[in-house]
Design a protein around this motif. Structure first.
Motif, PDB file in Angstrom:
ATOM      1  N   THR A  33      30.931 -19.609 -29.073  1.00  0.00           N
ATOM      2  CA  THR A  33      31.064 -18.763 -30.436  1.00  0.00           C
ATOM      3  C   THR A  33      30.018 -17.598 -30.284  1.00  0.00           C
ATOM      4  O   THR A  33      28.759 -18.123 -30.243  1.00  0.00           O
ATOM      5  N   LEU A  34      30.521 -16.425 -30.469  1.00  0.00           N
ATOM      6  CA  LEU A  34      29.692 -15.559 -30.589  1.00  0.00           C
ATOM      7  C   LEU A  34      29.862 -14.660 -31.833  1.00  0.00           C
ATOM      8  O   LEU A  34      30.977 -14.603 -32.148  1.00  0.00           O
ATOM      9  N   SER A  35      28.935 -14.444 -32.535  1.00  0.00           N
ATOM     10  CA  SER A  35      28.756 -13.305 -33.908  1.00  0.00           C
ATOM     11  C   SER A  35      28.103 -12.177 -33.580  1.00  0.00           C
ATOM     12  O   SER A  35      27.139 -11.856 -33.214  1.00  0.00           O
ATOM     13  N   LEU A  36      28.748 -11.157 -34.261  1.00  0.00           N
ATOM     14  CA  LEU A  36      28.240  -9.739 -34.160  1.00  0.00           C
ATOM     15  C   LEU A  36      28.257  -9.481 -35.563  1.00  0.00           C
ATOM     16  O   LEU A  36      29.185  -9.465 -36.524  1.00  0.00           O
ATOM     17  N   PRO A  37      27.486  -8.393 -36.084  1.00  0.00           N
ATOM     18  CA  PRO A  37      27.519  -7.575 -37.430  1.00  0.00           C
ATOM     19  C   PRO A  37      28.787  -6.737 -37.525  1.00  0.00           C
ATOM     20  O   PRO A  37      28.937  -5.736 -36.417  1.00  0.00           O
ATOM     21  N   SER A  38      29.529  -6.612 -38.384  1.00  0.00           N
ATOM     22  CA  SER A  38      30.522  -5.592 -38.638  1.00  0.00           C
ATOM     23  C   SER A  38      29.924  -4.563 -39.325  1.00  0.00           C
ATOM     24  O   SER A  38      29.070  -4.431 -39.904  1.00  0.00           O
ATOM     25  N   ALA A  39      30.918  -3.490 -39.279  1.00  0.00           N
ATOM     26  CA  ALA A  39      30.426  -2.022 -39.901  1.00  0.00           C
ATOM     27  C   ALA A  39      30.260  -2.346 -41.542  1.00  0.00           C
ATOM     28  O   ALA A  39      29.420  -1.513 -41.995  1.00  0.00           O
ATOM     29  N   VAL A  40      30.805  -3.305 -42.104  1.00  0.00           N
ATOM     30  CA  VAL A  40      30.683  -3.537 -43.450  1.00  0.00           C
ATOM     31  C   VAL A  40      29.259  -4.009 -43.865  1.00  0.00           C
ATOM     32  O   VAL A  40      28.515  -3.595 -44.932  1.00  0.00           O
ATOM     33  N   SER A  41      28.465  -4.398 -42.808  1.00  0.00           N
ATOM     34  CA  SER A  41      27.037  -4.943 -42.917  1.00  0.00           C
ATOM     35  C   SER A  41      26.052  -3.661 -42.958  1.00  0.00           C
ATOM     36  O   SER A  41      24.847  -3.933 -43.160  1.00  0.00           O
ATOM     37  N   PHE A  42      26.464  -2.828 -42.311  1.00  0.00           N
ATOM     38  CA  PHE A  42      25.674  -1.637 -42.125  1.00  0.00           C
ATOM     39  C   PHE A  42      25.275  -0.864 -43.332  1.00  0.00           C
ATOM     40  O   PHE A  42      26.200  -0.580 -44.038  1.00  0.00           O
ATOM     41  N   GLU A  76      39.480  -2.108 -42.502  1.00  0.00           N
ATOM     42  CA  GLU A  76      39.383  -2.072 -41.198  1.00  0.00           C
ATOM     43  C   GLU A  76      38.030  -2.180 -40.773  1.00  0.00           C
ATOM     44  O   GLU A  76      37.776  -2.290 -39.521  1.00  0.00           O
ATOM     45  N   ASP A  77      37.002  -1.637 -41.606  1.00  0.00           N
ATOM     46  CA  ASP A  77      35.630  -1.575 -41.163  1.00  0.00           C
ATOM     47  C   ASP A  77      34.988  -2.890 -41.263  1.00  0.00           C
ATOM     48  O   ASP A  77      34.064  -3.183 -40.126  1.00  0.00           O
ATOM     49  N   ALA A  78      35.729  -4.146 -41.382  1.00  0.00           N
ATOM     50  CA  ALA A  78      35.335  -5.424 -40.984  1.00  0.00           C
ATOM     51  C   ALA A  78      35.749  -5.906 -39.628  1.00  0.00           C
ATOM     52  O   ALA A  78      35.286  -6.763 -38.982  1.00  0.00           O
ATOM     53  N   LEU A  79      36.466  -5.074 -39.122  1.00  0.00           N
ATOM     54  CA  LEU A  79      36.942  -5.278 -37.574  1.00  0.00           C
ATOM     55  C   LEU A  79      36.139  -4.389 -36.690  1.00  0.00           C
ATOM     56  O   LEU A  79      36.163  -4.605 -35.453  1.00  0.00           O
ATOM     57  N   ILE A  80      35.291  -3.676 -37.230  1.00  0.00           N
ATOM     58  CA  ILE A  80      34.375  -2.633 -36.498  1.00  0.00           C
ATOM     59  C   ILE A  80      33.012  -3.209 -36.373  1.00  0.00           C
ATOM     60  O   ILE A  80      32.327  -3.679 -37.473  1.00  0.00           O
ATOM     61  N   THR A  81      32.230  -3.178 -35.180  1.00  0.00           N
ATOM     62  CA  THR A  81      30.759  -3.178 -35.019  1.00  0.00           C
ATOM     63  C   THR A  81      30.539  -1.906 -34.156  1.00  0.00           C
ATOM     64  O   THR A  81      31.038  -1.234 -33.484  1.00  0.00           O
ATOM     65  N   THR A 116      36.880 -12.708 -39.349  1.00  0.00           N
ATOM     66  CA  THR A 116      35.747 -11.982 -39.873  1.00  0.00           C
ATOM     67  C   THR A 116      35.450 -12.616 -41.270  1.00  0.00           C
ATOM     68  O   THR A 116      36.296 -13.177 -42.068  1.00  0.00           O
ATOM     69  N   GLN A 117      34.150 -12.573 -41.423  1.00  0.00           N
ATOM     70  CA  GLN A 117      33.888 -13.011 -43.057  1.00  0.00           C
ATOM     71  C   GLN A 117      32.395 -12.722 -43.257  1.00  0.00           C
ATOM     72  O   GLN A 117      31.462 -12.687 -42.526  1.00  0.00           O
ATOM     73  N   ALA A 118      32.168 -12.135 -44.485  1.00  0.00           N
ATOM     74  CA  ALA A 118      30.930 -11.762 -45.122  1.00  0.00           C
ATOM     75  C   ALA A 118      30.116 -10.868 -44.153  1.00  0.00           C
ATOM     76  O   ALA A 118      28.853 -11.093 -43.909  1.00  0.00           O
ATOM     77  N   GLY A 119      30.720  -9.755 -43.507  1.00  0.00           N
ATOM     78  CA  GLY A 119      30.175  -8.903 -42.762  1.00  0.00           C
ATOM     79  C   GLY A 119      29.725  -9.412 -41.323  1.00  0.00           C
ATOM     80  O   GLY A 119      29.002  -8.527 -40.606  1.00  0.00           O
ATOM     81  N   THR A 120      30.385 -10.321 -41.089  1.00  0.00           N
ATOM     82  CA  THR A 120      30.187 -11.023 -39.599  1.00  0.00           C
ATOM     83  C   THR A 120      31.698 -11.039 -39.048  1.00  0.00           C
ATOM     84  O   THR A 120      32.497 -11.486 -39.409  1.00  0.00           O
TER      85      THR A 120
END
Length: 459
Positions: A450-459, A341-346, A379-383
């Motif tokens: 196309t927009l990219s945002l960091p997911s909670a996995v990357s924090f 689920e963290d991969a869906l969260i920013t 989602t892919q690789a924290g993004t």
């Protein structure tokens, strides 16, 4: 407060003065060692001469004393020569019997295992030589190196005078050196003082762009470029806002004036009120968008942040837009939906993110002939990557670099589609606030954002 020129002069004088002091102390110290060594050598020579006369020539009368006294061309000050027998513990000979007790205080220091001893007592220097010639005798010679002391005093005076003169010269030369080193800065200050908003296009000139001052000038000119761009954006912003506000206000005022000219039937008044309602909605939308832009620009660092599930936010945005526009069709696709689920969260400001999605999806529907927008979420690789595209008119290649500037509208859409040109500027500010990235690609068949945002996995 001390200026740079004065500080440079002080630092230069202090540094060189310390170096001069270091070398002066070194010269004085080694000169003193040299003079002491030379005087000990003279005392040693006197002891050897005395030994030769007393023990080799067997002369111990007044003739021997006169020979000893006249042996040196430079008589030693307070010279005293004694011969001490370590076996009988008696002084056998002394050139100054009245001062024989002076040498007796060094007798306990005599070491029979040593050949020669060098001693110091106040201003006296003493040399004792051990003779191994049947009887254990010591020849002790003492004296004061007056010439050496005078030479050291003269050297000290010379060094002090030279250091003081050097400090004076260093102060003058350091001041001149600092003035020449900072001369370009004075020219730069004069050039900067002539730059005002009216001539912000001017730039600072410096002949040598490769030195440190040249790099500073380049950095300052880059700052002036940004200031000029900001002023131009501000002027364009004010002009565009004035234009966007003037048109509906003028239209509203004209309709009111026409309605007040004479009495009309209710149907005419109703059409007038509906037109006024449409114009006021346009004004409300414009002010709301400007407020969003101002909030993201000036309060970006103070906006509250929280974990936001972007897939849910996209569903909410879709529902809200379709409730406002019945003719909008929004298709959502979720590719490679993650288990975590963290991969869906920013982490960000929920309201700003929703305004960003709403502007992008609304534009996609608004500019599509079928009023249809497709939103792809993955989602892919924290993004988190969100792609929004439609099948509509192509954005001209020349307009692409400017579409995120406030109030920019291309000629292809300015006449056919209602809008103010502020929505994409808000999108760019929100993306920058959330440390994301946005790109656009437009072809004759479709336009893709196309927009990219960091997911909670990357924090």
């Amino acid at each position: 407060m001390i200026n740079i020129r004065t500080r440079l002069t002080y630092q230069f004088v202090l540094l060189v003065t310390l170096i001069l002091l270091f070398f002066s102390l070194g010269v004085f110290f080694f000169s003193k060692l040299y003079l002491e060594k030379r005087f000990f050598k003279r005392l040693q020579d006197r002891a050897i001469t005395t030994t030769t006369l007393l023990f080799d020539l067997k002369q111990t009368d007044s003739t021997v004393l006169r020979v000893i006294d006249t042996d040196s061309k430079e008589p030693l000050l307070n010279e005293n020569i004694s011969v001490y027998n370590q076996t009988s513990k008696q002084v056998l000979f002394s050139t100054n019997p009245a001062n024989a007790q002076f040498h007796e205080q060094f007798i306990p220091l005599l070491d029979s295992t040593a050949q020669t001893l060098f001693l110091k007592k106040n201003e006296y220097q003493i040399v004792a030589i051990h003779l191994n010639r049947g009887n254990s005798n010591w020849v002790i010679v003492s004296g004061i190196d007056k010439a050496g002391d005078e030479a050291l005093n003269d050297l000290k005076k010379i060094l002090v005078i030279m250091i003081l003169a050097a400090i004076l010269l260093l102060g003058v030369s350091g001041w001149v050196f600092a003035d020449r080193a900072l001369a370009p800065m004075s020219g730069i200050i004069q050039q900067v003082n002539t730059i005002f908003p009216a001539n912000v296009g001017r730039r600072v000139e410096h002949p040598n762009r490769s030195d440190e001052i040249g790099l500073l000038v380049d950095t300052f000119n880059q700052l002036l470029d940004r200031i000029e761009q900001a002023l131009m954006t501000q002027k364009m912003f004010i002009a565009n806002v004035s234009h966007e506000l003037k048109n509906p206000l003028t239209k509203i005022n004209s309709q009111i004036d026409v309605a007040l000219i004479q009495q009309r039937n209710p149907e005419v008044y109703e059409r007038t009120l509906r037109s006024l309602q449409e114009d006021t909605r346009s004004l409300a939308q414009l002010t709301s968008t400007l407020l969003d832009l101002a909030n993201t620009t000036t309060q970006g660092n103070t906006l509250p942040v929280e974990p936001v599930r972007l897939d849910e936010l996209i569903w909410e945005t879709k529902t809200q837009l379709q409730s406002w526009h019945d003719d909008y069709t929004i298709q959502l696709t979720f590719t490679d939906f993650p288990d975590d689920e963290d991969a869906l969260i920013t982490v960000g400001n929920r309201a700003s993110l929703q305004v960003m999605l709403m502007n992008l999806i609304d534009n996609a529907c608004k500019f599509a002939p079928t009023k249809t927008a497709v939103v792809d979420f993955r989602t892919q690789a924290g993004t988190i990557t969100i792609s929004i595209y439609n099948e509509g008119p192509q954005i001209p290649e020349a307009d692409l670099p400017f579409i995120f500037q406030p109030f920019f509208r291309g000629n292809a859409t300015a006449q056919s589609i209602n809008g103010h040109g502020v929505g994409l500027a808000v999108v760019a500010q929100v993306i920058q606030l959330h440390h994301g990235d946005i790109s656009v690609r437009s072809t004759p068949r479709r336009t893709l954002f196309t927009l990219s945002l960091p997911s909670a996995v990357s924090f």
